[in-house]
Design an enzyme around this catalytic site. Structure first.
Site, PDB file in Angstrom:
ATOM      1  CG  HIS A 246      -2.073  -0.967   1.122  1.00 14.89           C
ATOM      2  ND1 HIS A 246      -2.584  -1.442  -0.059  1.00 14.89           N
ATOM      3  CD2 HIS A 246      -2.805  -1.582   2.105  1.00 14.89           C
ATOM      4  CE1 HIS A 246      -3.590  -2.286   0.187  1.00 14.89           C
ATOM      5  NE2 HIS A 246      -3.736  -2.405   1.482  1.00 14.89           N
ATOM      6  CG  HIS A 315      -7.942  -0.156   2.470  1.00  8.86           C
ATOM      7  ND1 HIS A 315      -8.526  -0.916   3.451  1.00  8.86           N
ATOM      8  CD2 HIS A 315      -6.965  -0.914   1.941  1.00  8.86           C
ATOM      9  CE1 HIS A 315      -7.896  -2.077   3.519  1.00  8.86           C
ATOM     10  NE2 HIS A 315      -6.957  -2.107   2.602  1.00  8.86           N
ATOM     11  CD  GLU A 447      -8.569  -3.249  -0.479  1.00  8.19           C
ATOM     12  OE1 GLU A 447      -7.427  -2.898  -0.741  1.00  8.19           O
ATOM     13  OE2 GLU A 447      -8.832  -4.223   0.252  1.00  8.19           O
TER      14      GLU A 447
END
Ligand code: BGC
Length: 482
Positions: A246, A315, A447
């Protein structure tokens, strides 16, 4: 008109009415109290709220001052020649207030108020048409369809906004474009928060779960925290075992974005400098959040001055129940015939698994919990669902439902995959909005993105953004009831 102007006009009318109808004091008082009886105490409460929040010169505050003033004058022994006039001033304010109160209560739409502080931006309804106009153009009494308001600004540039229309309300902060609340109606029309998140903005600085944030430069994992592009190897930060997750040590979820209010939403911008977290190229990312009826949309746009890699997502963890029931009780349907496999570090391997006759077949609606404990190596590797589903079709590719509240979330996206993560590691998080650390599987992250680890697994990696090219993607979150 200024406040003094309004007061003069109303006093004039009040004086004229008093003499025309030859009213007694008690009759005037009755007239004054009647609207209160109709509107209930909300009006009074709102007035106090506006005082305590420090707003000045809005009509509620004015009303309160007028009420208290008139009562004081009225209770002065032997009366006062001003009392009747004051009562009529109050009456006129009250009538307006009541109409406004009832209208906004009935339609849940906001109406531009007399003397009120206007929203930063808005879409309005004029002659049955929706018009997006600048705040200065909003007329008094006009119905505002989408209201965008700056709620709070901190010294470090962190700004909180609310976006609201008849069906949805979002609270958003420009740190990571985090969505802190989404209020959506259940089957009975009651709005409540349908996403997980943290209590305080400070907590987001150490948020291990990326609640509600924009993820970048590259969502999910990049194997061995390195990749090669145009013959050059780029070293990244390994923040998830040996992999990069991420965006690295400080991904986009922690960056403060510039923000511009739009008539029906907010547009964020962040410049990720060449070399940030090891990635090449100066990358401009624009994220636009908009509201339209029951749909909340995210639009991503990016450009770069050197070839680079990108994969953006949001997210958000959803829990559509009113009582934080585990999401294993939610039902899910996904138009997908394949998932991307992961190894035991949750890293995408590039291998596609046909979902037919596996726990990953969500083509027909089924409970998330139905097969989550099944004996399947892919479920063991990820401790539940944490996989990319390869989407079929152009719209309404995913539907999430919670039977008790009757809420349904439909996702339409231009992205090729959706990573479904059933919050398998949530328990390691910090104190959530619910006032305690969330349990595993109390939320499901949906996502929409490009295939994780594509730079290592795809022949022509979809995640490469070339100099001069523009990246674009849109995801619509549609809130319905069953
Ligand atoms: C990933 C999970 C990861 C989580 C971190 C998700 O997007 O798929 O593997 O643990 O983010 O919050």
């Amino acid at each position: 008109l200024t406040i003094v102007g309004w007061a003069a006009v109303l006093l004039g009318i009040a004086y004229a009415v008093e003499h025309a109808f030859d009213l007694q004091l008690w009759q005037a008082l009755l007239l004054y109290l009647l609207p209160y009886a109709v509107a209930g105490y909300d009006v009074v409460l709102e007035a106090w709220e506006s005082i305590t929040e420090g707003e000045c010169f809005n009509e509620d505050l004015l009303m309160t001052i007028a009420t208290v003033g008139a009562l004081l004058i009225g209770f002065v022994p032997n009366g006062s020649p001003m009392f009747d006039e004051a009562v009529f001033v109050m009456l006129f304010f009250q009538v307006g207030e009541v109409f406004e109160h009832l209208a906004s209560d009935n339609s849940k739409k906001s109406i531009a108020k007399l003397m009120d502080i206007r929203p930063d931006s808005a879409t309005v309804e004029r002659d049955g048409q929706l018009l997006t106009i600048s705040p200065e153009e909003i007329k008094l009494g006009e119905i505002i369809v989408v209201k965008v308001e700056l709620l709070k600004e901190l010294d470090n540039g962190i700004r909180f906004y609310s976006l609201e229309n008849e069906s949805l309300k979002l609270v958003v902060v420009n740190m990571g474009c985090r969505i802190m609340e989404i209020l959506a109606p259940d089957a009975s029309g009651k709005r409540s928060d349908v996403i997980l998140g943290l209590k305080n903005i400070e907590d987001y600085a150490n948020d291990p779960a990326y609640f509600g944030a924009i993820i970048g430069r590259v969502a999910n994992r990049i194997g061995d925290a390195r990749f090669s592009l145009n013959g050059k190897t780029y070293e990244l930060y390994a923040n998830n075992g040996k992999n990069h997750l991420h965006g690295g040590k400080e991904g986009f979820d922690k960056k403060i974005f510039d923000v511009t209010p739009l008539e029906n939403g907010l547009r964020f911008h962040y410049l990720s400098k060449d070399g940030e977290e090891g990635y090449p190229g100066n990358l401009n990312l624009y994220v636009t959040y908009t509201l339209d009826d029951n749909t909340f949309s995210i639009h991503y746009e990016a450009d770069t001055d050197a070839d680079t890699v990108v994969n953006f997502t949001n997210h958000l963890y959803f829990n559509l129940s009113n009582t934080l029931e585990k999401v294993t009780e939610h039902s899910l349907q996904i138009n997908a015939d394949y998932i991307g496999c992961v190894d035991d570090t949750c890293l995408a391997t590039g291998e596609l698994l046909p979902v037919k006759d596996t726990p990953f077949d969500f083509n027909e609606m089924k409970k998330i919990g139905q097969d989550i404990e099944a004996d399947h190596i892919q479920l063991k590797n990820a401790f539940g669902y944490d996989h990319s589903f390869v989407l079929k079709g152009e719209e309404r590719q995913l539907t999430l439902e919670e039977p008790v509240s009757g809420r349904r979330l439909v996702i339409s996206t231009t992205a090729p995959v959706v990573q479904v993560y059933t919050g398998n590691f949530l328990k390691d998080g910090c104190i959530g909005k619910a006032g305690r650390v969330y349990e595993n599987r109390e939320g499901v992250a949906l996502e929409t993105q490009l295939m994780p680890n594509a730079i290592h697994t795809e022949e022509n990696p979809s995640v490469i953004l070339r100099k001069g090219e523009k990246f674009e993607s849109t995801t619509n979150y549609i809130f319905e009831t069953i």
